[in-house]
Scaffold this active site. Structure first.
Site, short mmCIF file in Angstrom:
data_model
loop_
_atom_site.label_atom_id
_atom_site.label_comp_id
_atom_site.label_asym_id
_atom_site.label_seq_id
_atom_site.Cartn_x
_atom_site.Cartn_y
_atom_site.Cartn_z
N GLU B 62 0.81 -1.22 0.00
CA GLU B 62 0.00 0.00 0.00
C GLU B 62 0.85 1.27 0.00
OE1 GLU B 62 -0.50 -2.62 1.90
OE2 GLU B 62 -2.60 -3.24 1.78
N PHE B 124 -11.18 -7.42 14.20
CA PHE B 124 -10.14 -7.89 13.29
C PHE B 124 -9.86 -6.82 12.23
CE2 PHE B 124 -9.03 -10.07 9.26
CZ PHE B 124 -7.77 -10.49 9.64
N GLN B 125 -8.60 -6.49 12.06
CA GLN B 125 -8.14 -5.46 11.12
C GLN B 125 -8.80 -4.11 11.36
OE1 GLN B 125 -8.11 -7.05 7.04
NE2 GLN B 125 -6.05 -7.81 7.44
N LYS B 174 -17.26 -0.95 6.17
CA LYS B 174 -17.69 -1.95 5.19
C LYS B 174 -19.20 -1.95 5.02
CE LYS B 174 -16.89 -6.75 3.88
NZ LYS B 174 -16.24 -8.02 4.24
N MET B 482 24.52 8.68 2.18
CA MET B 482 24.42 9.96 2.87
C MET B 482 24.70 9.79 4.36
SD MET B 482 24.13 13.13 2.46
CE MET B 482 23.21 13.82 1.09
#
Lengths: 174, 576
Positions: B62, B124-125, B174, B482
């Site tokens: 993502e 969940f999630q 959802k 760097m």
């Protein structure tokens, strides 16, 4: 010069908007003394009052940052001398009957009132400027203070409010 | 069904929240989405095939979706859109949203959320993505009901793009995606918030006259152009203003490609890795006109000693920026393009010939620290020659980013894309995918170091599956260069955790089924770049560069612009 500054913010009366505004204060890493929130003159719009210790440009910049938050309608910064500030405190003192008269004398001096009384404790209410409330609390140190609840300061700018805070809530463009 | 029912039917047509989401995006002109499906966003993905106008690009992580949307936004000027599921899908967006927030790019992130009844139960999630992203988005919203959905999407796209742009996140439970409602607009757009007059300092006309007076009186003026020049498309206006006054133009990291580098008035990049003559011009300047920038600490060094002789005129859209980092003599709140156009009308034409000569005398031949013939400079020069300046270069973060910023001769507007404010390693590869969709006709080169490349190299698979012909280049020096350079200068050469192993990139390319090359000497460069550019699909070129090359000059962190380290042997200042 570091002074007490007030930020007065009109914002949508929603927890999420309050959270955004307070989150902004936290992120900018400033010295915040108190935060008070409650309804304003407009339904659905809350007034958030923040007391901070800062110089004037910093307070003004914070107002500009707050103004960008979606849901904030108006944010103004003014110094302590340009506004009227009040806070309210409830102080619970252990009841000591032998010193009751002395306690009432102190309360009278500060125009505090007894709002609750039981055999164990007395609850006093006082309001005034932050300094006045602090002074009262100091005066009560010689008694057995059990609990203190302070509202944090609310304030209004002496000048008419800048901008157009109220009309923005309903105005839309197509 | 009898035809006379059709009209009635479509008026009362009930759509699912997911369909409304797609429809609102499509109606607002969105045609490209970078995303990754998952449990809480499944209704959206179920509806998506019904909207062939919405091209979906399946990324491999993502973070890449949001960087790609960001890259698309930077290159196209339109809002980039990305989609993720709840929980880990949403938290993987965090770095990309912060990147977009710091660089003010318009991105819309849509996340799935657990059903409303489950919110607050550690389902969940489930994750509080609104709370998590509040400090790193311009705005974010949890959609409470399907009737709010279409307006929320319209508002989100508008908020992302208007004023000072930024990322907006919309979190859609959802069950809201499954709720049915009519597709309609229930209200107009909320009024755009205007800047209160008390923050304008003075009316525009008075401010312009004040600026014109300061400019007329100045003997050593400089213009410093930032990202605002690119965001407002003020290329012509900046050029006209500079040419009319002869004032030299400095471009910040994000201002690069806002002014043609071949122009005699172009000076270069300021700040930590700015050339000595650029920083000295700032330190000698008596008027500094900052346009569309925030005077970042990488630009100013120690602010107390920044441009000590200069009256600063700050032209900036966001009034909260004026005076935030450096004190200014005059702030002008407004769009860079508009203000520069007005300023060009207001100033008296003049030249700065003496001052230009003086600056030229500050210029030093840059100290070459590149041993071996395959120097970053030679690679970048060759890339410019082979592509005839016709490519967009997306850089990652680190030494190569500074070399590109300083050495690639940008001539065309907005052809330099990089993560400036946040300094996000791993940005280049996914962002370049987005840039490709904005500029499908021109080669897009994603140049990374060997560290940053390994942060998002999984996206090669996306490029293969979605046929995205990004040209990837790796400047491989076997170090997190760097950080190693800082260790060399400030930490007694203790190279702690900076040597970094890489896989065989040519074999990696082969494993993904794309063309790959390893370049080990300068004489191969032109040929390989030519082949890679001409190749149809994504390509990967690894350049084996000098291991301990440094970026010079360098202002030590916290020092003033007057104290550069100019070259080898660099002092070893232990500063732990």
């Amino acid at each position: 010069m570091t002074l007490s500054h007030t930020l007065s913010v009109l914002l949508d009366e929603e927890l999420i908007t309050l959270s955004r505004a307070v989150g902004m204060l936290r992120r900018r890493n400033l010295n915040i003394r108190s935060i008070a929130v409650g309804p304003s003159a407009t339904p659905g719009v809350a007034r958030l009052t923040i007391m901070l210790q800062s110089d004037e440009p910093t307070a003004d910049r914070l107002a500009r940052q707050l103004h960008k938050v979606v849901g904030v309608h108006e944010a103004v910064a003014f110094s302590a001398r340009d506004g009227v500030t009040r806070e309210l405190a409830l102080i619970k003192v252990r009841a000591d009957h032998s010193r009751y008269a002395e306690l009432l004398d102190v309360a009278l001096l500060y125009k505090a009132t007894v709002v609750d009384e039981s055999s164990e404790a007395v609850i006093l209410e006082v309001s005034g400027s932050e300094a006045f409330v602090l002074s009262f609390l100091r005066a009560l140190e010689r008694f057995d203070v059990l609990e203190v609840a302070r509202t944090g300061a609310v304030a209004l700018d002496r000048a008419p409010v800048a901008g157009v805070p109220f009309s923005l809530t309903s105005e839309t463009v197509s | 069904m009898p035809s006379h029912f059709e009209g009635v039917d479509s008026m009362t047509e009930q759509l699912s929240g997911a369909q409304i989401l797609c429809r609102a995006l499509q109606d607002e002109g969105v045609d490209l989405i970078f995303g990754y499906p998952g449990g809480a966003i499944m209704p959206f993905y179920h509806a998506l095939p019904e909207f062939p106008g919405l091209r979906h690009v399946l990324v491999r992580h993502e973070q890449a979706a949001v960087h790609a949307a960001d890259g698309y936004a930077r290159a196209s000027g339109r809002v980039g859109v990305c989609v993720a599921t709840s929980g880990p899908g949403a938290t993987n967006l965090v770095t990309g949203l912060a990147t977009a927030q710091m660089d003010n790019t318009p991105v819309l992130a849509i996340t799935g959320q657990v059903p409303r009844a489950m919110i607050g139960r550690d389902a969940f999630q489930e994750t509080d993505i609104i709370g998590i992203t509040q400090p790193i988005t311009k705005h974010n919203v949890l959609v409470h009901d399907v009737t709010e959905l279409a307006d929320t999407i319209r508002d989100a796209l508008a908020i992302a793009a208007e004023g000072r742009p930024g990322p907006v996140l919309v979190d859609v439970p959802k069950d809201v995606q499954n709720q049915k409602a009519e597709y309609t607009s229930t209200r107009g757009r909320p009024a755009k918030k205007e800047v209160p007059e008390r923050w304008l300092e003075q009316p525009r006309e008075a401010a312009l006259r004040h600026a014109a007076r300061l400019i007329a009186e100045a003997r050593r003026p400089v213009i410093m152009a930032g990202h605002g020049v690119l965001l407002s498309g003020a290329y012509d206006e900046l050029r006209r203003f500079a040419e009319q006054t002869g004032i030299p133009v400095i471009t910040t990291l994000l201002g690069i490609s806002g002014f043609p580098e071949s122009h005699p008035l172009h000076l270069g990049m300021p700040g930590m890795h700015g050339e000595v003559h650029v920083n000295r011009a700032i330190q000698y300047a008596d008027v500094l006109i900052g346009v569309g920038l925030r005077f970042d600490d990488r630009v100013t060094g120690n602010t107390a000693q920044f441009a000590p002789r200069a009256k600063i005129i700050h032209i900036e859209l966001d009034p909260a920026e004026i005076g935030k980092n450096v004190p200014v003599a005059l702030g002008i709140v407004g769009d860079a393009r508009e203000v520069l156009a007005q300023l060009a009308e207001t100033v008296r034409p003049r030249d700065c010939a003496e001052w230009q000569t003086e600056i030229a005398s500050f210029a030093k031949h840059r100290v070459e620290s590149f041993r071996g013939d395959l120097s970053p400079e030679s690679i970048l020069r060759t890339l410019d020659e082979v592509t005839n300046g016709g490519c967009t270069v997306v850089s990652d973060v680190g030494q190569h980013q500074m070399w590109i910023a300083k050495l690639f001769p940008y001539q065309r507007p907005n052809t330099h894309i990089t993560s400036g404010g946040l300094g996000t390693m791993g940005f280049a590869v996914p962002a370049a995918m987005g840039v490709h969709f904005a500029r499908p006709e021109e080669p897009v080169w994603a140049i990374s170091g060997d560290g940053g490349f390994q942060m998002n190299m999984q996206e090669i698979a996306t490029m293969v599956q979605e046929k995205i012909p990004v040209k990837m280049a790796i400047f491989n020096n076997g170090y997190l260069g760097m950080v190693r350079q800082w260790q060399q200068f400030f930490h007694g050469r203790r190279y702690s955790a900076t040597p970094i192993w890489s896989p065989d990139y040519v074999k990696l390319a082969e494993a993904y089924g794309i063309a790959g090359w390893r370049v080990e000497s300068a004489d191969q460069t032109a040929d390989v770049i030519r082949q890679a550019t001409a190749h149809d699909g994504p390509t990967l070129v690894e350049f084996m560069i000098e291991q301990e090359a440094n970026v010079f000059p360098m202002i030590p962190p916290g020092a003033s612009l007057s104290e550069p380290i100019e070259g080898e042997p660099a002092p070893t200042l232990v500063q732990v």
